[in-house]
Motif scaffolding. Structure first.
Motif, PDB file in Angstrom:
ATOM      1  N   ARG A 174       0.944  -1.202   0.072  1.00  0.00           N
ATOM      2  CA  ARG A 174      -0.064  -0.025  -0.148  1.00  0.00           C
ATOM      3  C   ARG A 174       0.674   1.336   0.028  1.00  0.00           C
ATOM      4  O   ARG A 174       1.257   1.710   1.065  1.00  0.00           O
ATOM      5  N   PRO A 175       1.068   2.075  -1.230  1.00  0.00           N
ATOM      6  CA  PRO A 175       1.968   2.933  -1.272  1.00  0.00           C
ATOM      7  C   PRO A 175       1.034   4.568  -0.821  1.00  0.00           C
ATOM      8  O   PRO A 175      -0.012   4.526  -1.157  1.00  0.00           O
ATOM      9  N   VAL A 176       1.697   5.279  -0.266  1.00  0.00           N
ATOM     10  CA  VAL A 176       1.185   6.545   0.229  1.00  0.00           C
ATOM     11  C   VAL A 176       1.885   7.603  -0.192  1.00  0.00           C
ATOM     12  O   VAL A 176       3.027   8.009   0.085  1.00  0.00           O
ATOM     13  N   LEU A 177       1.419   8.421  -0.748  1.00  0.00           N
ATOM     14  CA  LEU A 177       2.302   9.462  -1.733  1.00  0.00           C
ATOM     15  C   LEU A 177       2.782  10.533  -0.849  1.00  0.00           C
ATOM     16  O   LEU A 177       2.223  11.033   0.435  1.00  0.00           O
ATOM     17  N   LEU A 178       3.906  10.930  -1.037  1.00  0.00           N
ATOM     18  CA  LEU A 178       4.661  12.063  -0.320  1.00  0.00           C
ATOM     19  C   LEU A 178       4.139  13.368  -0.852  1.00  0.00           C
ATOM     20  O   LEU A 178       3.357  13.339  -1.671  1.00  0.00           O
TER      21      LEU A 178
ATOM     22  N   ALA B 276      -3.622   4.435   6.304  1.00  0.00           N
ATOM     23  CA  ALA B 276      -3.536   3.506   5.431  1.00  0.00           C
ATOM     24  C   ALA B 276      -3.575   2.120   5.823  1.00  0.00           C
ATOM     25  O   ALA B 276      -3.649   1.051   5.214  1.00  0.00           O
ATOM     26  N   CYS B 277      -3.103   1.920   7.381  1.00  0.00           N
ATOM     27  CA  CYS B 277      -3.089   0.634   7.846  1.00  0.00           C
ATOM     28  C   CYS B 277      -4.357  -0.102   8.457  1.00  0.00           C
ATOM     29  O   CYS B 277      -5.243   0.797   8.695  1.00  0.00           O
ATOM     30  N   ASP B 278      -4.380  -1.199   8.600  1.00  0.00           N
ATOM     31  CA  ASP B 278      -5.455  -1.877   9.114  1.00  0.00           C
ATOM     32  C   ASP B 278      -4.935  -2.906  10.139  1.00  0.00           C
ATOM     33  O   ASP B 278      -3.967  -3.131  10.342  1.00  0.00           O
ATOM     34  N   ASP B 279      -5.939  -3.870  10.276  1.00  0.00           N
ATOM     35  CA  ASP B 279      -5.569  -4.962  11.489  1.00  0.00           C
ATOM     36  C   ASP B 279      -4.432  -5.853  10.740  1.00  0.00           C
ATOM     37  O   ASP B 279      -3.869  -6.634  11.509  1.00  0.00           O
TER      38      ASP B 279
END
Length: 344
Positions: free
Chosen positions: A118-122, A136-139
């Motif tokens: 799961r990429p998260v843009l800078l 963006a995180c889950d369990d």
């Protein structure tokens, strides 16, 4: 942090590691080796190497200020990147979160291990926000990847945002500091005892000038290092690599000299690029390379290749449109690049 036993894959936690011949007599004096089915001729290459690279770790400990038991050594940083997937992530079930753009091997290893990436843009300044990564995180998120100084952008990631991520995430946070020797930012490996969920990567390939020997480092709690040692192949670092690392570690001041020279050349090259009509922007960097936005990166890249000069075209990477990544070489190499670009 979630207890380590709950983060590690159940089969890995239960795994009985392979016991190599060299491990079984550890701590005793030995003169005659008839245990590992080795050929008694062609010393010293006939013997298996130290499976835990203890001499290298002892010397490295003094240079890096980290306890030997908190050091894992791998076949390049690639092994240290792959192992966390194999240790912590259930294929087809778990996921990892990473900043974007960043080093491509994090995603490659995720794909190989069948782990969702799961990429998260800078942002526009190539900085991350901890809250966006955490959102963006889950369990099923087991790992967060941060590269600082980042590749291909070159900048250091904000220290406070990294610490916030480490403190608020219950899983493993891995900070890849392959280029930390070129940065004024303090290494997070100094905070390992404070954060048991932190893994810090480093390498002999950059400042140490030893890319050919393939030796990567991971600094972490003893418990995490023990897990890595349980899963790695028994003799993952060969004897030639260990010997070359020991020789390099004998003179760390030579590395300091190389770094100073590269930083001087980096400043000169960045200023020269700013003067080029075909260069639109030179981005700040804390690495041994810099990212620059060009008028037409692909055409300029092809032009340089035709002249035997190779830089990295990053124009297809997110947030890096029309950008080239330029590694700092020797003064003569850098001058050859500049001469070619001035004639473009």
């Amino acid at each position: 942090m979630t207890p380590l036993e709950q983060l590690v894959r159940p089969n890995i936690w239960r795994l009985a590691p392979y016991s190599s011949a060299r491990n079984e007599y550890s701590g005793r004096n030995a003169r005659v080796f008839l245990d590992a089915n080795e050929n008694p001729y062609n010393a010293p290459f006939n013997r298996y190497p130290d499976p835990l690279q203890l001499e290298v770790k002892q010397r490295l400990s003094k240079v890096k200020g980290v306890s030997p038991e908190q050091i894992f050594l791998g076949n390049g940083s690639d092994e240290a990147i792959d192992l966390p997937y194999r240790c912590f992530c259930e294929p087809g079930k778990d996921n990892v979160v990473a900043i974007e753009p960043t080093y491509g091997m994090y995603k490659v290893c995720a794909d190989i291990n069948d782990v969702e990436y799961r990429p998260v843009l800078l942002d526009d300044h190539y900085q991350m926000e901890a809250d966006r990564l955490l959102a963006a995180c889950d369990d099923h998120t087991k790992i967060i990847w941060i590269c600082s100084p980042n590749n291909p952008t070159g900048n250091s990631i904000d220290h406070d945002e990294m610490v916030k991520t480490i403190e608020q995430f219950h899983g493993i946070v891995i900070v890849d500091e392959a280029y930390i020797d070129f940065s004024a930012q303090k290494s997070l490996r100094t905070e390992l005892n404070k954060y048991p969920n932190l893994i810090v990567l480093n390498t002999f390939s950059k400042a140490w000038g030893c890319a050919a020997i393939r030796l990567g480092m991971a600094f972490a709690s003893k418990d995490i290092v023990d897990i890595f040692n349980k899963v790695k192949y028994p003799y993952n670092v060969n004897q030639l690599t260990q010997q070359q690392a020991i020789e390099a570690l004998a003179d760390p001041y030579e590395v300091d000299k190389w770094v100073r020279l590269l930083l001087q050349e980096r400043s000169r090259m960045m200023e020269a690029f700013r003067m080029l009509p075909i260069c639109q922007k030179v981005y700040p960097t804390d690495a041994n390379f810099f990212l620059c936005k060009m008028t037409d990166a692909q055409q300029i890249y092809d032009y340089l290749v035709d002249r035997g000069i190779i830089v990295r075209n990053r124009t297809h990477v997110q947030l890096c449109g029309n950008c080239l990544r330029v590694t700092i070489g020797t003064k003569s190499e850098n001058n050859e690049l500049l001469a070619a670009l001035r004639q473009y």
